[in-house]
Write a protein that holds these residues in place. Structure first.
Motif, PDB file in Angstrom:
ATOM      1  N   GLU A  46       0.826  -1.200   0.000  1.00  0.00           N
ATOM      2  CA  GLU A  46       0.000   0.000   0.000  1.00  0.00           C
ATOM      3  C   GLU A  46       0.865   1.257   0.000  1.00  0.00           C
ATOM      4  OE1 GLU A  46      -2.367   0.581   3.507  1.00  0.00           O
ATOM      5  OE2 GLU A  46      -0.717   0.188   4.879  1.00  0.00           O
ATOM      6  N   LEU A  47       0.343   2.302  -0.621  1.00  0.00           N
ATOM      7  CA  LEU A  47       1.028   3.580  -0.658  1.00  0.00           C
ATOM      8  C   LEU A  47       0.925   4.255   0.708  1.00  0.00           C
ATOM      9  CD1 LEU A  47       2.391   5.896  -2.240  1.00  0.00           C
ATOM     10  CD2 LEU A  47       0.096   6.689  -2.853  1.00  0.00           C
ATOM     11  N   VAL A  48       2.067   4.697   1.211  1.00  0.00           N
ATOM     12  CA  VAL A  48       2.116   5.376   2.504  1.00  0.00           C
ATOM     13  C   VAL A  48       2.186   6.894   2.316  1.00  0.00           C
ATOM     14  CG1 VAL A  48       3.439   5.697   4.621  1.00  0.00           C
ATOM     15  CG2 VAL A  48       3.229   3.408   3.608  1.00  0.00           C
ATOM     16  N   ALA A  49       3.105   7.343   1.469  1.00  0.00           N
ATOM     17  CA  ALA A  49       3.295   8.782   1.270  1.00  0.00           C
ATOM     18  C   ALA A  49       4.015   9.035  -0.043  1.00  0.00           C
ATOM     19  CB  ALA A  49       4.102   9.383   2.423  1.00  0.00           C
ATOM     20  N   SER A  50       3.750  10.203  -0.625  1.00  0.00           N
ATOM     21  CA  SER A  50       4.422  10.610  -1.859  1.00  0.00           C
ATOM     22  C   SER A  50       4.861  12.060  -1.748  1.00  0.00           C
ATOM     23  CB  SER A  50       3.490  10.471  -3.062  1.00  0.00           C
ATOM     24  OG  SER A  50       3.192   9.121  -3.326  1.00  0.00           O
ATOM     25  N   ILE A  51       5.879  12.399  -2.539  1.00  0.00           N
ATOM     26  CA  ILE A  51       6.382  13.766  -2.557  1.00  0.00           C
ATOM     27  C   ILE A  51       6.776  14.118  -3.985  1.00  0.00           C
ATOM     28  CG2 ILE A  51       8.755  13.042  -1.982  1.00  0.00           C
ATOM     29  CD1 ILE A  51       8.936  15.629  -0.268  1.00  0.00           C
ATOM     30  N   THR A  52       6.450  15.335  -4.403  1.00  0.00           N
ATOM     31  CA  THR A  52       6.795  15.771  -5.752  1.00  0.00           C
ATOM     32  C   THR A  52       8.296  16.010  -5.877  1.00  0.00           C
ATOM     33  OG1 THR A  52       6.271  18.035  -5.091  1.00  0.00           O
ATOM     34  CG2 THR A  52       4.532  16.779  -6.203  1.00  0.00           C
ATOM     35  N   SER A  53       8.746  16.230  -7.092  1.00  0.00           N
ATOM     36  CA  SER A  53      10.181  16.335  -7.353  1.00  0.00           C
ATOM     37  C   SER A  53      10.838  17.486  -6.592  1.00  0.00           C
ATOM     38  CB  SER A  53      10.441  16.498  -8.847  1.00  0.00           C
ATOM     39  OG  SER A  53       9.793  17.656  -9.336  1.00  0.00           O
ATOM     40  N   THR A  54      10.104  18.568  -6.416  1.00  0.00           N
ATOM     41  CA  THR A  54      10.664  19.723  -5.701  1.00  0.00           C
ATOM     42  C   THR A  54      10.404  19.670  -4.205  1.00  0.00           C
ATOM     43  OG1 THR A  54       8.654  21.007  -5.986  1.00  0.00           O
ATOM     44  CG2 THR A  54      10.337  21.209  -7.718  1.00  0.00           C
ATOM     45  N   GLY A  55       9.557  18.728  -3.800  1.00  0.00           N
ATOM     46  CA  GLY A  55       9.174  18.655  -2.391  1.00  0.00           C
ATOM     47  C   GLY A  55       8.040  19.592  -2.030  1.00  0.00           C
ATOM     48  N   GLY A  56       7.467  20.239  -3.040  1.00  0.00           N
ATOM     49  CA  GLY A  56       6.448  21.234  -2.759  1.00  0.00           C
ATOM     50  C   GLY A  56       5.084  20.677  -2.418  1.00  0.00           C
ATOM     51  N   HIS A  57       4.866  19.407  -2.721  1.00  0.00           N
ATOM     52  CA  HIS A  57       3.560  18.805  -2.445  1.00  0.00           C
ATOM     53  C   HIS A  57       3.739  17.387  -1.956  1.00  0.00           C
ATOM     54  CE1 HIS A  57      -0.749  18.370  -2.636  1.00  0.00           C
ATOM     55  NE2 HIS A  57      -0.629  17.273  -3.363  1.00  0.00           N
ATOM     56  N   THR A  58       3.007  17.060  -0.896  1.00  0.00           N
ATOM     57  CA  THR A  58       3.064  15.717  -0.325  1.00  0.00           C
ATOM     58  C   THR A  58       1.653  15.170  -0.152  1.00  0.00           C
ATOM     59  OG1 THR A  58       3.076  16.632   1.917  1.00  0.00           O
ATOM     60  CG2 THR A  58       5.218  16.147   0.922  1.00  0.00           C
ATOM     61  N   THR A  59       1.542  13.861  -0.199  1.00  0.00           N
ATOM     62  CA  THR A  59       0.272  13.187   0.069  1.00  0.00           C
ATOM     63  C   THR A  59       0.524  12.008   1.001  1.00  0.00           C
ATOM     64  OG1 THR A  59       0.497  11.790  -1.891  1.00  0.00           O
ATOM     65  CG2 THR A  59      -0.753  13.831  -2.146  1.00  0.00           C
ATOM     66  N   TYR A  60      -0.506  11.648   1.764  1.00  0.00           N
ATOM     67  CA  TYR A  60      -0.374  10.586   2.757  1.00  0.00           C
ATOM     68  C   TYR A  60      -1.606   9.688   2.760  1.00  0.00           C
ATOM     69  CZ  TYR A  60       3.304  13.576   4.621  1.00  0.00           C
ATOM     70  OH  TYR A  60       4.437  14.333   4.755  1.00  0.00           O
ATOM     71  N   ALA A  61      -1.379   8.437   3.112  1.00  0.00           N
ATOM     72  CA  ALA A  61      -2.493   7.545   3.391  1.00  0.00           C
ATOM     73  C   ALA A  61      -3.198   8.041   4.658  1.00  0.00           C
ATOM     74  CB  ALA A  61      -1.983   6.127   3.607  1.00  0.00           C
ATOM     75  N   ASP A  62      -4.511   7.832   4.692  1.00  0.00           N
ATOM     76  CA  ASP A  62      -5.278   8.292   5.856  1.00  0.00           C
ATOM     77  C   ASP A  62      -4.747   7.694   7.157  1.00  0.00           C
ATOM     78  OD1 ASP A  62      -8.541   8.395   4.192  1.00  0.00           O
ATOM     79  OD2 ASP A  62      -6.910   9.871   4.296  1.00  0.00           O
ATOM     80  N   SER A  63      -4.256   6.476   7.073  1.00  0.00           N
ATOM     81  CA  SER A  63      -3.824   5.761   8.277  1.00  0.00           C
ATOM     82  C   SER A  63      -2.563   6.359   8.906  1.00  0.00           C
ATOM     83  CB  SER A  63      -3.571   4.288   7.951  1.00  0.00           C
ATOM     84  OG  SER A  63      -2.600   4.166   6.925  1.00  0.00           O
ATOM     85  N   VAL A  64      -1.829   7.193   8.164  1.00  0.00           N
ATOM     86  CA  VAL A  64      -0.587   7.751   8.707  1.00  0.00           C
ATOM     87  C   VAL A  64      -0.600   9.271   8.798  1.00  0.00           C
ATOM     88  CG1 VAL A  64       0.669   5.769   7.748  1.00  0.00           C
ATOM     89  CG2 VAL A  64       0.679   7.953   6.506  1.00  0.00           C
ATOM     90  N   LYS A  65      -1.654   9.900   8.324  1.00  0.00           N
ATOM     91  CA  LYS A  65      -1.728  11.364   8.364  1.00  0.00           C
ATOM     92  C   LYS A  65      -1.568  11.878   9.791  1.00  0.00           C
ATOM     93  CE  LYS A  65      -4.531  12.427   4.300  1.00  0.00           C
ATOM     94  NZ  LYS A  65      -5.873  12.834   3.814  1.00  0.00           N
ATOM     95  N   GLY A  66      -0.740  12.903   9.924  1.00  0.00           N
ATOM     96  CA  GLY A  66      -0.506  13.485  11.245  1.00  0.00           C
ATOM     97  C   GLY A  66       0.577  12.774  12.038  1.00  0.00           C
ATOM     98  N   ARG A  67       1.017  11.601  11.578  1.00  0.00           N
ATOM     99  CA  ARG A  67       2.059  10.845  12.288  1.00  0.00           C
ATOM    100  C   ARG A  67       3.332  10.720  11.455  1.00  0.00           C
ATOM    101  NH1 ARG A  67       1.374   5.614  13.418  1.00  0.00           N
ATOM    102  NH2 ARG A  67      -0.030   5.213  11.661  1.00  0.00           N
ATOM    103  N   PHE A  68       3.193  10.596  10.153  1.00  0.00           N
ATOM    104  CA  PHE A  68       4.345  10.401   9.269  1.00  0.00           C
ATOM    105  C   PHE A  68       4.588  11.661   8.446  1.00  0.00           C
ATOM    106  CE2 PHE A  68       4.080   5.474   8.618  1.00  0.00           C
ATOM    107  CZ  PHE A  68       4.031   5.301   9.993  1.00  0.00           C
ATOM    108  N   THR A  69       5.849  11.908   8.134  1.00  0.00           N
ATOM    109  CA  THR A  69       6.231  13.032   7.288  1.00  0.00           C
ATOM    110  C   THR A  69       7.249  12.576   6.252  1.00  0.00           C
ATOM    111  OG1 THR A  69       5.893  14.607   9.113  1.00  0.00           O
ATOM    112  CG2 THR A  69       7.168  15.362   7.214  1.00  0.00           C
ATOM    113  N   ILE A  70       6.928  12.796   4.988  1.00  0.00           N
ATOM    114  CA  ILE A  70       7.876  12.495   3.910  1.00  0.00           C
ATOM    115  C   ILE A  70       8.608  13.784   3.544  1.00  0.00           C
ATOM    116  CG2 ILE A  70       6.152  12.848   2.084  1.00  0.00           C
ATOM    117  CD1 ILE A  70       7.531  10.591   0.510  1.00  0.00           C
ATOM    118  N   SER A  71       9.901  13.653   3.276  1.00  0.00           N
ATOM    119  CA  SER A  71      10.685  14.812   2.871  1.00  0.00           C
ATOM    120  C   SER A  71      11.809  14.327   1.963  1.00  0.00           C
ATOM    121  CB  SER A  71      11.251  15.549   4.092  1.00  0.00           C
ATOM    122  OG  SER A  71      12.122  14.708   4.828  1.00  0.00           O
TER     123      SER A  71
END
Length: 116
Positions: A46-71
């Motif tokens: 399952e997808l956990v998190a994604s980040i665009t090439s510049t880092g300007g936009h991130t997305t998260y699975a509902d199950s990890v929102k607020g707990r995980f940070t992609i950078s």
């Protein structure tokens, strides 16, 4: 060729933090979106998190929102996943992934086990 070296996995107690790293080579890292996936035993990947090439936009699975940070650090060709407030249900093998010139590339994965 495209290669990833994932690190940072291990055993952590519930509520604890862990930071995963994925060092990339073989493609233009700064031009590629990056993602973290996970696969628990007997479950689909399952997808956990994604980040665009510049880092300007991130997305998260509902199950990890607020707990995980992609950078990412494009100077180091590395993407990170900071995981806080870990739960036993976060136990899985975590993979970094990119799509580059119409092909998907995966790392070998790093095991994260959340247990007391």
């Amino acid at each position: 060729q495209v290669q990833f070296v994932e690190s940072g996995g291990g055993l952590v107690q519930p509520g604890g933090p862990l930071r995963l790293s994925c060092s990339a080579s073989g493609f233009t890292f700064s031009s590629a979106a990056m993602s973290w996936y996970r696969q628990a035993p007997e479950k689909e990947r399952e997808l956990v998190a994604s980040i665009t090439s510049t880092g300007g936009h991130t997305t998260y699975a509902d199950s990890v929102k607020g707990r995980f940070t992609i950078s990412r650090d494009n100077a180091k060709n590395t993407v990170y996943l900071q995981m806080n407030s870990l739960k036993p249900e976060d136990t899985a093998v975590y993979y970094c992934k990119t799509r580059w010139i119409y092909s998907d590339y995966w790392g070998r994965g790093t095991q994260v086990t959340v247990s007391s």
